[in-house]
Design a protein around this motif. Structure first.
Motif, short mmCIF file in Angstrom:
data_model
loop_
_atom_site.label_atom_id
_atom_site.label_comp_id
_atom_site.label_asym_id
_atom_site.label_seq_id
_atom_site.Cartn_x
_atom_site.Cartn_y
_atom_site.Cartn_z
N ARG A 234 0.92 -1.00 0.03
CA ARG A 234 -0.10 -0.17 0.14
C ARG A 234 1.16 1.45 0.35
NH1 ARG A 234 -2.95 -1.82 3.25
NH2 ARG A 234 -2.05 -0.58 5.86
N ARG A 235 2.19 1.03 0.51
CA ARG A 235 2.57 2.46 0.18
C ARG A 235 3.61 2.43 -0.65
NH1 ARG A 235 3.50 7.06 1.41
NH2 ARG A 235 5.54 8.15 2.23
N LEU A 236 3.92 1.29 -0.85
CA LEU A 236 4.49 1.27 -2.40
C LEU A 236 3.91 1.81 -3.48
CD1 LEU A 236 6.65 -1.60 -3.45
CD2 LEU A 236 7.55 0.44 -2.54
N LYS A 237 2.46 1.70 -4.07
CA LYS A 237 1.77 2.70 -4.15
C LYS A 237 1.53 4.07 -4.36
CE LYS A 237 -3.09 2.04 -7.08
NZ LYS A 237 -4.28 1.18 -6.94
N GLU A 238 0.84 4.93 -2.93
CA GLU A 238 1.32 6.07 -2.33
C GLU A 238 2.78 6.49 -2.92
OE1 GLU A 238 1.14 5.90 1.87
OE2 GLU A 238 -1.24 4.87 1.82
N ILE A 239 3.50 6.07 -2.79
CA ILE A 239 5.18 6.52 -3.32
C ILE A 239 4.76 6.78 -4.80
CG2 ILE A 239 7.12 6.37 -3.38
CD1 ILE A 239 6.81 5.64 -0.74
N ALA A 240 4.46 5.45 -5.46
CA ALA A 240 4.55 5.51 -6.94
C ALA A 240 3.36 6.82 -7.99
CB ALA A 240 3.84 4.26 -7.31
N ARG A 241 2.01 7.16 -6.87
CA ARG A 241 1.63 8.31 -7.37
C ARG A 241 1.83 9.40 -6.95
NH1 ARG A 241 -1.07 4.39 -9.53
NH2 ARG A 241 -3.74 4.30 -8.99
N ASP A 242 2.65 9.73 -6.09
CA ASP A 242 3.67 10.68 -5.26
C ASP A 242 4.79 11.30 -6.99
OD1 ASP A 242 1.95 10.93 -2.87
OD2 ASP A 242 3.87 10.07 -1.90
N HIS A 243 5.27 10.05 -7.25
CA HIS A 243 5.97 10.85 -8.28
C HIS A 243 5.16 10.50 -9.99
CE1 HIS A 243 9.11 11.45 -5.78
NE2 HIS A 243 9.15 10.40 -5.28
N GLY A 244 4.13 10.77 -10.13
CA GLY A 244 3.26 10.35 -11.11
C GLY A 244 3.44 8.97 -11.90
N ALA A 245 3.82 7.69 -11.30
CA ALA A 245 4.19 6.86 -11.47
C ALA A 245 3.06 5.43 -10.73
CB ALA A 245 5.52 6.18 -11.37
#
Length: 446
Positions: A234-245
């Motif tokens: 879940r945290r990986l997905k949040e980080i991906a979103r933060d970087h437009g990924a």
């Protein structure tokens, strides 16, 4: 050269043919197989083996499952090939609709290919097309395939030696490998926080702010059956979103009931943006796939990605039957038997110092062997990995008629990934065999 025909086929004969006519594909030739049923392999001399590896987590509903075999045979009588991307055909259409129903969240549209490696390569292309970015982050010790593109994502030099991966825009972040992590004693929340802080550091120091995707195995297979804590994906997905990924979940090995859910992602309340699949999808017939929400999938224009044999109708028919079997009873059996197996392997960890850690989920389990007399291993965190001990255990099991895998980043993990249809009696035999193997190796002074 004229073909030599010998009506008497032996194990040694098959081994000789492999050495003479096949390019090197494995350092050791293990059990030659003439036929297989359920969880049993039979060699060319009539010897039977309990299969605890299922062709590297492929025959998830068992070898020769009647429903899968019948579905494939029925389709063979109709037609074998028409190229899914030239001629619309029923099995591929039906399977794609079924995947939209059984995959997590709003994943809807599927591209069919032939293997897990191809599914990963296609997923990367789709992520790049959708985001307009190029860079990808994968995990250290992760495995995503052996073609040059997927090999660039793989975080293990053992697979990369003498090769030159073609994707240059790849960085790697530490895996959630608690046993050998500097954060091993932290609670789950803190472990996730610190491990994903490492990811943020990698993004800040190894990328050019052009991130297309983060690729992760929800449970790492080749890395040594590494299971992340709740909250990690879940945290990986949040980080991906933060970087437009996008977040790509590589479920090639962990999918199709292997962990006690149809997809391992379902354990973690984190729906990926793209889900890659293969191995267990068609119970042994070659098929791969990647699935995404319509908005992401529609970034592909016609012809952006193609596969001549992808979505083969016979393989798709087998996949439909496989999903039926998994949903009917097999995944539930993996969940039940996996819980029992976890307890038994934990008991081995408590009993033997050479078992550094037992870990896994469902019927994706591993035992990490260590040398407690050799001091601490990498980074001074846990005992030295003992690849030789693991190899000897695997060999002993094979001599006793049991097939298991040996792998992991340090090649010191006994991998137990049997057909998900296995019963308690089969697992009891497997655990007893492991105990005997450990005792024998300790008595031999290894």
């Amino acid at each position: 050269m004229a073909r030599q025909t010998d009506t008497t086929v032996t194990n040694d004969g098959i081994t000789d043919q492999y050495e003479e006519y096949l390019m090197p594909i494995w350092k050791d030739l293990h059990v030659p197989v003439k036929r297989a049923t359920g969880c049993t392999l039979e060699d060319f001399e009539g010897n039977e083996y309990l299969d605890l590896f299922s062709g590297i987590a492929v025959t998830n509903v068992g070898h020769g499952d009647d429903a899968v075999v019948e579905a494939a045979k029925d389709q063979l009588d109709e037609f074998v090939h028409g190229c899914t991307y030239v001629h619309p055909q029923g099995p591929a259409a039906e399977l794609a609709e079924r995947l939209a129903e059984v995959t997590p969240g709003d994943l809807q549209k599927t591209f069919f290919c032939n293997s897990g490696t191809e599914s990963v390569e296609g997923a990367i292309k789709l992520a790049r097309k959708y985001t307009g970015s190029k860079e990808v982050i994968a995990l250290e010790m992760g495995f995503h395939g052996r073609t040059l593109g997927s090999l660039a994502l793989t975080g293990n030099k053992a697979y990369k030696a003498d090769m030159a991966p073609t994707i240059n825009d790849v960085a790697h972040t530490p895996a959630p490998y608690r046993y050998r992590s500097p954060y091993r004693d932290a609670d789950d929340e803190t472990f996730v926080e610190r491990t994903t802080a490492d990811l943020e550091r990698v993004i800040g120091t190894h990328t050019a702010d052009d991130l297309a995707a983060i690729v992760v195995e929800p449970v790492m297979g080749e890395g040594g059956i590494i299971v992340p804590p709740t909250g990690y994906l879940r945290r990986l997905k949040e980080i991906a979103r933060d970087h437009g990924a996008l977040l790509i979940a590589d479920e090639v090995q962990s999918g199709y009931g292997r962990t006690g859910e149809l997809f391992a992602s379902e354990h973690y309340d984190a729906v990926p943006d793209i889900l890659t699949q293969a191995k267990g999808i068609a119970n042994g017939l070659p098929l791969g796939a990647f699935t995404a929400p319509a908005e992401i999938a529609d970034a592909f224009d016609s012809g952006d990605h193609l596969s001549t044999f992808g979505g083969n109708p016979v393989a798709c028919a087998a996949a439909l039957a496989t999903i039926d079997r998994l949903e009917d009873e097999v995944t539930a059996n993996a969940r039940e038997q996996g819980a029992w197996l976890s307890e038994e392997l934990a008991a081995l960890e408590a009993e033997y110092d050479v078992v550094g850690e037992a870990r896994g989920i469902g019927l994706m389990q591993g035992l990490e062997f260590v040398d407690p007399s050799a001091g601490t291993g990498p980074a001074g965190i846990a005992p030295e990995p003992d690849a030789e001990f693991a190899k000897h255990v695997g060999n002993y099991l094979r001599e006793q008629g049991i097939v298991a895998g040996v792998g992991g980043y340090y090649k010191n993990v006994l991998r137990l990934q049997p057909p998900l249809s296995i019963d308690r009696e089969g697992l009891e035999r497997g655990v007893a065999g492991i105990r005997d193997a450990i005792d024998a190796e300790l008595e031999a002074g290894r």
